[in-house]
Design an enzyme around this catalytic site. Structure first.
Site, mmCIF file in Angstrom:
data_model
loop_
_atom_site.group_PDB
_atom_site.id
_atom_site.type_symbol
_atom_site.label_atom_id
_atom_site.label_comp_id
_atom_site.label_asym_id
_atom_site.label_seq_id
_atom_site.Cartn_x
_atom_site.Cartn_y
_atom_site.Cartn_z
ATOM 1 N N GLU A 95 0.595 -1.256 0.336
ATOM 2 C CA GLU A 95 -0.034 0.184 -0.178
ATOM 3 C C GLU A 95 0.884 0.902 0.080
ATOM 4 O O GLU A 95 2.236 1.856 0.786
ATOM 5 C CB GLU A 95 -1.044 -0.123 1.027
ATOM 6 C CG GLU A 95 -2.126 0.846 1.537
ATOM 7 C CD GLU A 95 -2.683 1.219 2.651
ATOM 8 O OE1 GLU A 95 -3.566 1.809 2.767
ATOM 9 O OE2 GLU A 95 -2.623 0.260 3.166
ATOM 10 N N LYS A 144 -9.005 2.682 -3.369
ATOM 11 C CA LYS A 144 -9.658 2.124 -1.595
ATOM 12 C C LYS A 144 -11.236 2.363 -0.813
ATOM 13 O O LYS A 144 -10.898 3.616 -1.126
ATOM 14 C CB LYS A 144 -8.578 2.390 -0.360
ATOM 15 C CG LYS A 144 -8.650 1.553 0.451
ATOM 16 C CD LYS A 144 -7.320 2.038 2.046
ATOM 17 C CE LYS A 144 -7.285 1.336 3.527
ATOM 18 N NZ LYS A 144 -5.656 1.671 4.461
ATOM 19 N N CYS A 146 -5.345 -2.900 2.093
ATOM 20 C CA CYS A 146 -5.286 -3.249 3.391
ATOM 21 C C CYS A 146 -6.728 -3.267 4.435
ATOM 22 O O CYS A 146 -7.635 -4.620 4.473
ATOM 23 C CB CYS A 146 -4.420 -2.654 4.034
ATOM 24 S SG CYS A 146 -4.277 -2.184 5.878
#
Length: 365
Positions: free
Chosen positions: A42, A109, A145
């Site tokens: 990330e 994300k 994540c």
């Protein structure tokens, strides 16, 4: 069969040239090993967490400039890496998916953590769409994540019959975090009944330490491959969904785990901030003894100096212990008597201490 490579790198926030060079190194290595997909963590291009640097337009622009430079280096391979995307006045925690020299996709994300050390909602806008890809006969999705930690996200993924998931992460370490993370990923892979490729970053960044420990988890929830803890690594996994795999055990000693985390955090704090040597105050007590020992083991004795600062309250035994610690570690040390400095403080603070008995307050100045 396909080859998936998890490039567990140690990026530095804002060091675009250094991060870019490291990314190119692992892309080249992956290509030589005939890897089909190489994955980075990330925000690996700009480093994590960039925090208020995200408020600087030039930081975002530089990040995008390096992403565009990367395109020509992705021929004959697929590359997935984290970066900061910008759409008009909004920025996103994103990944770019390159395929054979072309930008195939960009993902934003969806679930932005905003607790503890995380402050992503302050900077980023959440994404909405979940991508699905194909590689030969294999179907897969890629996320970032916290996405994989959310039940609602998993429910959306479960509607597809996926062979594997790739998760780019920047998950910081705390005591017990490796076991917790393993449990979360295991539950996710079982729920989706597919393999999960988890790629974490590694290294110290300011007050955070990232342990790496990238892993491959089978549909049964068993970890079948681990990358190294607290070190850069390149995990290449030959993926065949029909092959039976032997679960791997990650034996975690909490004492060793904390020791390695402290060393990595200290080393990277010194290196990434451009320091060459450190000075440690040595009192003769157990706290400073631990700190100066850790610094010496991590940085080398020639890069650590001890500073002993006795006063009228320092006993001869404590003073001797401080010197003995430095001599045992074979580090150079200096002695600076602070009695005169202490007296100057007392003189300055005398009006505030008037009519009060002399106690530990003065001794601890």
């Amino acid at each position: 069969m396909i080859k998936i490579g998890l490039a567990q790198i140690n990026p530095c926030v804002g060091d675009f040239e250094g991060n870019f060079s490291k990314i190119l190194y692992y892309i080249d290595k992956a290509r030589k090993k005939e890897v089909d997909i190489v994955v980075f963590g990330e925000l690996s291009l700009c480093g994590y967490p960039p925090e208020d640097l995200l408020l600087k337009p030039q930081f975002i622009e530089e990040n995008i400039r390096y992403l565009n430079r990367l395109k020509s280096y992705t021929k004959k391979i697929k590359v997935i890496l984290g970066f900061v995307d910008r759409r008009r006045d909004k920025i996103f925690n994103a990944y770019a998916f390159f395929e054979d020299g072309k930008l195939k996709d960009i993902y934003h994300k969806i679930y932005l953590p905003n607790y503890g050390v995380f402050d992503e909602k302050r900077y980023f806008t959440s994404g909405e769409k979940i991508p699905f890809y194909f590689l030969g006969d294999y179907s897969f999705s890629v996320n970032i994540c916290q996405d994989i930690w959310q039940k609602s996200y998993l429910e959306r993924l479960s509607k597809k019959n996926l062979d594997f998931i790739i998760n780019l992460s920047a998950s910081p370490y705390h005591l017990g975090k490796i076991s917790l993370r393993k449990s979360i990923l295991s539950q996710a892979s079982q729920y989706l009944n597919c393999f999960l490729f988890y790629c974490n970053i590694v290294g110290g960044q300011d007050e955070l330490v990232f342990d790496g420990t990238s892993m491959v988890v089978s549909p049964s929830g068993k970890v079948v491959e681990f990358a190294k803890r607290f070190k850069e690594d390149f995990l290449i996994f030959n993926f065949n969904k029909n092959k039976r795999l032997v679960p791997q055990q990650l034996r975690v000693s909490y004492v060793e785990e904390v020791f390695e985390a402290l060393k990595l955090g200290l080393f990277d704090y010194v290196k990434k901030n451009g320091f060459k040597k450190v000075i440690v105050g040595v009192s003769g007590g157990i706290d400073s003894a631990l700190v100066v020992s850790l610094a010496t083991l991590t940085l080398g004795r020639k890069n650590v100096f001890g500073l002993i600062m006795p006063s009228q309250y320092t006993s001869s035994q404590t003073f001797d212990d401080a010197k003995r610690i430095c001599k045992n570690l074979r580090i150079k040390f200096y002695t600076v008597n602070i009695r005169d400095i202490f007296e100057a403080y007392l003189s300055t603070l005398k009006p505030f201490f008037r009519n009060r008995p002399f106690d530990n307050t003065e001794q601890n100045i």
